[in-house]
Structure formats: structure tokens, C-alpha cells
Design an enzyme around this catalytic site. Sequence first.
Site, mmCIF file in Angstrom:
data_model
loop_
_atom_site.group_PDB
_atom_site.id
_atom_site.type_symbol
_atom_site.label_atom_id
_atom_site.label_comp_id
_atom_site.label_asym_id
_atom_site.label_seq_id
_atom_site.Cartn_x
_atom_site.Cartn_y
_atom_site.Cartn_z
ATOM 1 N N ARG A 1 51.947 27.096 46.156
ATOM 2 C CA ARG A 1 51.064 27.905 47.007
ATOM 3 C C ARG A 1 51.766 29.140 47.554
ATOM 4 O O ARG A 1 51.113 30.115 47.916
ATOM 5 C CB ARG A 1 50.488 27.054 48.165
ATOM 6 N N TYR B 1 32.826 48.514 42.835
ATOM 7 C CA TYR B 1 32.555 47.233 42.182
ATOM 8 C C TYR B 1 31.599 46.427 43.082
ATOM 9 O O TYR B 1 31.775 46.388 44.301
ATOM 10 C CB TYR B 1 33.874 46.480 41.989
ATOM 11 N N ASP C 1 41.627 50.303 43.752
ATOM 12 C CA ASP C 1 41.345 49.299 42.725
ATOM 13 C C ASP C 1 41.569 49.998 41.385
ATOM 14 O O ASP C 1 40.789 50.864 40.986
ATOM 15 C CB ASP C 1 39.895 48.812 42.880
ATOM 16 N N LYS D 1 40.499 41.343 33.693
ATOM 17 C CA LYS D 1 40.021 42.379 32.776
ATOM 18 C C LYS D 1 41.144 42.819 31.833
ATOM 19 O O LYS D 1 41.593 42.032 31.039
ATOM 20 C CB LYS D 1 39.447 43.532 33.599
HETATM 21 C C1 LIG Z 1 35.875 42.360 37.999
HETATM 22 C C2 LIG Z 1 36.296 43.333 39.011
HETATM 23 C C3 LIG Z 1 36.692 42.915 40.283
HETATM 24 C C4 LIG Z 1 36.663 41.455 40.703
HETATM 25 O O1 LIG Z 1 37.583 40.728 39.979
HETATM 26 P P1 LIG Z 1 37.483 39.129 39.691
HETATM 27 O O2 LIG Z 1 38.701 38.874 38.894
HETATM 28 O O3 LIG Z 1 36.211 38.899 38.964
HETATM 29 O O4 LIG Z 1 37.482 38.481 41.014
HETATM 30 C C5 LIG Z 1 37.108 43.875 41.173
HETATM 31 N N1 LIG Z 1 37.132 45.185 40.853
HETATM 32 C C6 LIG Z 1 36.737 45.622 39.653
HETATM 33 C C7 LIG Z 1 36.776 47.075 39.345
HETATM 34 C C8 LIG Z 1 36.306 44.719 38.685
HETATM 35 O O5 LIG Z 1 35.909 45.148 37.483
#
Ligand SMILES: *Cc1c(COP(=O)(O)O)cnc(C)c1O
Length: 386
Positions: free
Chosen positions: A51, A105, A177, A202
Site C-alpha cells: 500500500r 475529461y 493531465d 491509455k
Molecule cells: C481516461 C482518462 C482519465 C481517467 O483515467 P482512468 O484510468 O480511466 O481512471 C483521465 N483523463 C483523461 C484525459 C483520460 O482520457
Amino acid sequence: MTKSEMSIDTQLIHAGEIRPGIEGAVALPIFQSANFESVEGEDYHDIKYMRLSNSPNHTVLAAKLAVLESAEAAVVTTSGMAAITTIFHSLLSAGDHVIFQDCLYGGTYDYARREFERHGLRCDFVDGEKPDTWADALRPETRMIYVESITNPLVQVADLEAVVGFAREHSLVSVIDNTFASPVNFRPAEIGFDLSLHSGTKYLNGHSDIVCGVVIGRAEPVARVKKMMSFLGGSLDAHACFLLHRGLKTLGVRVRQQNDSALTLARFLEAHPAVSRVNYPGLPSNSGHERAMELFDGFGGMLSFELAGGEEAARRFEKAVTIPIVAPSLGGVESLITRPAATSHAGLTKDERAEVGVADGLIRVSVGIEGTEDLVRDFEAALAYH
Ligand SMILES: *Cc1c(COP(=O)(O)O)cnc(C)c1O
């Protein structure tokens, strides 16, 4: 040559790795162990426990990710959303205010709009392409400015250098992000962002088989995020660490192929009479094109477009293509298409969607690593079909 002077492709393979390998293993094995033996002289802060994200699978990944974005530190999380919410809850306190870019997002937008207030947090949304309007959103309690390197699903590129300048001028934490760009195309720390985060689900993992997230940036805020995560419990499981680690090694070759195919596809779509609008930062018609040219090494694998026939035509197109899979999410080796109004932005009301510019007929494409010409031919046939 030190590792940081090497190309990102070399870093992806070698940065942060334990050498010589444990028992000679070329690939880092999975440390499927929740806890680790105490060692002589160890104090409470040295305890190794899953953890606390300090198993060899965690620490090697963190070291590699930090190098990839020319940053000081990194930590992996159970999801992109865990990365995002843990950043908020470690760096903000009740009463604080955040300035967000307006087209975010869906999960991030939803969380800010619907959950912030319960935690005593406030926020406002600004147009990332209009820096002269941001000061209007500023309050004495503003602590953070939060943007995306390429927005979802309209693939806008905010004035990212102005974001860093604005944050410095007003002593705000700058957070980005960077999921859509990936470290191959953009490294936020190089222009001065404090923190970058990814949905590792992703591009970083790239194979559509795990959910994970990462936070990368300056050592001090990353340490606070890591500490908060040990309370909230969002540390990544060892097997998922292994898969993320494996996926990362091919990030360079994958993303460059996706950059090339997406640009070819975007140009093809823009010239097609059935298509009314194409959003892609690699096209001169895109409002962020100049900034993307200056800041990015590639324009990414994400694009979106609208058909002249609107939502009905979009539904027909989804049925007519044969290579892309109709599915949400993105960044994997297989091409995916989706209508954000029905998936990522379904949590928004119709009015909220209209406000952020997501038409009900908008089709988003995550370009995979299939043959470029095969994709173009498939899109051409699907467009001719109606
Ligand atoms: C998918 C995504 C998220 C969230 O990510 P998860 O791994 O699904 O929690 C956040 N920001 C962007 C730009 C995304 O494409």
C-alpha cells in the site's frame, strides 16, 4: 552519456531499471508480496508494504516515469481518476479554489462540478486558449490551475506556457493531465509545470488490458500525493505494475505510428465532402496548431470529427466501419471510435455538453497501430456507404 541525455526510446527501455537484473532476470519480475522482511536499523519510514507503493515494481516504474518527463519524482496509482482525485485531496484544503480549463475529461469535470462542494472546495472554468480572461476567475483562495495538454474530445491545445506563467505570477500549483499527448509528444516539466498526471490505462500501458494512473513532477508535491495515496489506498497492484512496465517499453514506437496515422486520417477526413468538421492539432485549421507545433514532438493519436449528416450519420458511420472497434477509452494498439455524447460525456446534461462544444453527432477516434492505408480505406468505404 547519462540516461537523461539519451532519447526517450532508450529511456523507455533502460531508465530506472535494476542492473544487474535480480537473479539475472532481464525483465523485472513481479514482486507478488504484500510485505517485506524488516532489516537491521530500519525505522518506520523504511517499512516496505504494497500500500505504500515501495515494492521494486513500484520504485522502478516511478524512477522510469520521472526520467521520461524530465521530472524529479513519480508515483503510480490504481487509475487515472485516482491520480486526479488524490492530487486534489493532497494539495487542497477546505476553502480552496481551483481554476479549471473548461473542456475536460468527463470524469474530472463531473468530480469538480458535483463533488467539490461537499469537500468545501470551489472552482471556476476558463477558456484555455484565452489567457487574458483567466484573471477574472482568480480569487484570494485560488490555489491551483488545472488543464489538459490536449483536451478530450475536442483536442484543443491550451496556451500551456501562459498557464505556467499565470501559476507562477499568482503562486498557484500548475497541474496538467498529459494523457493524450504522452511523454513521447510532450513533457510538461520541461516548460515548468509542477505536476503532470496520466491515465496510464491509455497510451502508457497501451494495450487496453489494465486501469492505472501516474503522477509525475516536482519531488515535494509528488511526495504529498504519495502520502495521501497511502491513506486513501489507491496504490497499484504488483501485477498491474508489471503490465504497465511492459507496455511502457514500446511507447515510443507505438505513439510515433499513431501520430503518423492520425495525421494522415485527419487530412483525409478534412478533404471529404461528407465531413463538416475535423478536430486535430496537426491540422493548420486547428486553433491550437501553432502552439502544438512549438511545444509538441507529435500531434498524438486522437482526433474527432462531425459529419454533415449529424447524429444519424454518425450512428451509421459507427456501424459501417470494420477496423475500429466501437468502444470508449483510448490509447491502445487497436483503433477505437466512440460518440462522446453517449460515453465519456454522458454524465453531462445536454446543456452542459452544448456549453463545452460536444455535439451529439461528434465521433472521436483513437487511432491504433494498424496499417495507415487500411484505416483510410476503411473510413473511405464507411463514408461512401451513405
Ligand atoms: C481516461 C482518462 C482519465 C481517467 O483515467 P482512468 O484510468 O480511466 O481512471 C483521465 N483523463 C483523461 C484525459 C483520460 O482520457
